[in-house]
Design a protein around this motif. Sequence first.
Motif, PDB file in Angstrom:
ATOM      1  N   ASP B 106      23.464  -9.899  70.903  1.00 36.86           N
ATOM      2  CA  ASP B 106      25.003  -9.613  71.088  1.00 36.86           C
ATOM      3  C   ASP B 106      25.410  -8.151  70.641  1.00 36.86           C
ATOM      4  O   ASP B 106      26.374  -7.909  70.578  1.00 36.86           O
ATOM      5  N   MET B 108      26.209  -4.337  70.952  1.00 37.65           N
ATOM      6  CA  MET B 108      26.650  -3.283  71.808  1.00 37.65           C
ATOM      7  C   MET B 108      26.254  -1.890  71.723  1.00 37.65           C
ATOM      8  O   MET B 108      25.831  -1.516  70.549  1.00 37.65           O
ATOM      9  N   PRO B 109      26.186  -1.232  72.694  1.00 37.53           N
ATOM     10  CA  PRO B 109      25.767   0.234  72.495  1.00 37.53           C
ATOM     11  C   PRO B 109      26.662   0.971  71.378  1.00 37.53           C
ATOM     12  O   PRO B 109      26.185   1.639  70.765  1.00 37.53           O
ATOM     13  N   PRO B 146      19.737  -6.984  74.939  1.00 38.26           N
ATOM     14  CA  PRO B 146      19.348  -6.783  76.216  1.00 38.26           C
ATOM     15  C   PRO B 146      19.612  -5.364  76.778  1.00 38.26           C
ATOM     16  O   PRO B 146      19.570  -4.471  76.097  1.00 38.26           O
ATOM     17  N   ALA B 147      19.041  -5.142  77.907  1.00 38.78           N
ATOM     18  CA  ALA B 147      18.799  -3.729  78.395  1.00 38.78           C
ATOM     19  C   ALA B 147      20.188  -2.681  78.423  1.00 38.78           C
ATOM     20  O   ALA B 147      20.017  -1.634  78.195  1.00 38.78           O
ATOM     21  N   LYS B 148      21.404  -3.471  78.412  1.00 36.50           N
ATOM     22  CA  LYS B 148      22.566  -2.599  78.327  1.00 36.50           C
ATOM     23  C   LYS B 148      22.502  -1.890  76.911  1.00 36.50           C
ATOM     24  O   LYS B 148      22.768  -0.692  76.855  1.00 36.50           O
ATOM     25  N   THR B 149      22.105  -2.693  75.858  1.00 34.32           N
ATOM     26  CA  THR B 149      22.005  -2.047  74.559  1.00 34.32           C
ATOM     27  C   THR B 149      20.702  -1.088  74.201  1.00 34.32           C
ATOM     28  O   THR B 149      21.015  -0.037  73.758  1.00 34.32           O
ATOM     29  N   GLN B 150      19.731  -1.517  75.073  1.00 38.80           N
ATOM     30  CA  GLN B 150      18.506  -0.496  75.077  1.00 38.80           C
ATOM     31  C   GLN B 150      18.894   0.720  75.555  1.00 38.80           C
ATOM     32  O   GLN B 150      18.460   1.831  75.128  1.00 38.80           O
ATOM     33  N   SER B 151      19.678   0.780  76.867  1.00 43.16           N
ATOM     34  CA  SER B 151      19.929   2.028  77.587  1.00 43.16           C
ATOM     35  C   SER B 151      20.612   2.891  76.854  1.00 43.16           C
ATOM     36  O   SER B 151      20.894   4.235  76.900  1.00 43.16           O
ATOM     37  N   ALA B 152      21.296   2.509  75.798  1.00 45.13           N
ATOM     38  CA  ALA B 152      22.229   3.401  74.931  1.00 45.13           C
ATOM     39  C   ALA B 152      21.145   4.411  73.942  1.00 45.13           C
ATOM     40  O   ALA B 152      21.451   5.387  73.689  1.00 45.13           O
ATOM     41  N   TYR B 190      13.445  -9.743  75.313  1.00 44.09           N
ATOM     42  CA  TYR B 190      13.517  -9.179  76.495  1.00 44.09           C
ATOM     43  C   TYR B 190      12.615  -8.111  76.795  1.00 44.09           C
ATOM     44  O   TYR B 190      12.190  -7.504  75.737  1.00 44.09           O
ATOM     45  N   GLN B 196      12.637   3.341  78.973  1.00 49.13           N
ATOM     46  CA  GLN B 196      12.845   3.465  77.337  1.00 49.13           C
ATOM     47  C   GLN B 196      11.480   3.602  76.819  1.00 49.13           C
ATOM     48  O   GLN B 196      11.056   4.061  75.929  1.00 49.13           O
TER      49      GLN B 196
END
Lengths: 268, 348
Positions: B106, B108-109, B146-152, B190, B196
């Motif tokens: 859970d 977040m970026p 998840p990928a959303k946070t990784q992309s940060a 994940y 990344q």
Amino acid sequence: MRHLPLLLLLTLAASPVLAAPPQVPLVLRRLAQAPADTTMAPALPPAAAPAVVRRPAAAHLRELRGQREFDYREVVADEPAQASLWQRLLGWLLRSLAPLLDTKGGRIAWKGLFYGLMAAGLVFAVLKFLQVDITRAFGRTSRRVPLAYEAGQENIHELDFPAAIAEAEATGNHRLALRLGYLQLLKQFTDRDFIAWQPDKTNQAYLHELAASYPSARPAFAELTRQFEYSWYGELAVSPDLYQRVRADQRRLGQQLGAAAPGRPQPA
Amino acid sequence: MEDNFLPGSQETLATSPTPSIDAPVEPAFAPRTDLAQLTARTEAVRQQIGQVIVGQQDLLELLLTALLADGHVLLEGVPGVAKTLTAKLLARTLDVPFSRIQFTPDLMPADVLGTSVFRPAQGDFEFRPGPIFASVVLIDEINRAPAKTQSALFEVMEERTVTQDGTAHRMDSPFVVLATQNPVEQEGTYRLPEAQLDRFLFKLNVGYPTLAEEIQILQGHHSGFGGTPLEKVQAVLTAQDLAALRQQVGQQRVEANVLEYIAKIVGQTRAHKALYLGASPRASIALLNGAKALAALRGRDFVTPEDVQFLAAPVLRHRIMLTPEREMEGGTADDVVKQIVQSVEVPR
């Protein structure tokens, strides 16, 4: 004789009225009155009458003979005039082999050949699957690991080292001469089976192999390797004096190597 | 010519079984660059970590290589093989700001990068930096997010900046991300995005210790050594020291044939039939930078093919993707990298 039971049956059926004047059954009367027809079942002949041989109708026979289904002769089609060379060759081969294969011996040989080829194919597939090199069973030396290398510009087994080194010395390119001297040493180690040359191996890999196959040569070769790496990869300038010194060391190791019995390279 | 001393020639002596090579070869050539300082500093780091970590010499060498090459490291291994401890120890040997982020599903970026907070008194927004703003950042269990946070992390790992509300915030130097992850087969993980993964200089597999090493670990813990291992480790390298060492690494020599060797190895990944995705030019640069750092660590001021071969798997294994068929056959990226290295001739 075949119709005897039928007659008896009819007689029994008529028995209650034996006293009455004999009456012929209607069906028998009709049969008796019917005109003679060879194509239909004839009326029951009298027991003493001679047997009548039936003949098929000639017109019917002619009609049957004319039908393709009743022609049992094998018709060999003539080769088409426009048959290709391959078709003609195949036809000739089949015609030539037919008499041979049509004998008892020929059939046995053909069957044997078929099963033999099947067995050989199966054995080949199994050996291929297990990656077994059966050629070694016939005394053939083991193959080097076949790897798809990109062919380099030089092959140390084909290079004329004395000439190449002399040329480099003459042009004052001592760095290149040292490199060629080092490659010559590697070739000597390979020829004497102290190392197993392979293009993907590094100098350190050869040092490991030499440590197992010729331990006393390792320190000298390690220093010569270091010198080669500094001059070649490190692009250090090589003065004539330094060249003479290092070259003398290369030559001395080469000479001592020439006196050694062939070794057995160990995996790095 | 006097060079004709091949076996079988006139100069060949009587054959005898491996005669002793008695005359030593005189040492010649010396490095042009004085790498004594670099060797001493890195050795000090090794010693500090070695007080706690048993064995894992290759892992330590590769971590130091990444540090000198200004690269990020992804440590992968099953739970309990001291991935996090090793990363924390390395961070502790450096006298620089350190932060740790535990990645969770859970996260977040903004929890990583920071966020802009409205200030009622001033009537404007103020940027509050997130935990990524440190010199050494330990991201524990990076593949739990998840990928959303990784992309940060994409921008900050590659460009060393964080852009927030149109403002680019530059990271201090050094900036090193040490991330740990469990293998993707583990529960609740994940797969990291390829973009990344490409930003990590090395992916290092942390394996199990040997029997002797495990006995040594047990002995240490039995005698009370394992209580507070981090307290034993001292900071021995400052940011300025590291910058100076990195400058030396940047001056390493690389011969043209060795450059070509690197390009050929990376190029082969793009044509290999077992690979769905080959390595990018960033991988070539990573291999070059890593090889320069490793050569310096080994006391040389030039790169050899040996250095390139040693680093091929750590640099390439996370940058290539196997074809589904190869994966189903049980193939690994390391196997393919090994094949590729074997197929390219060593320049000599």
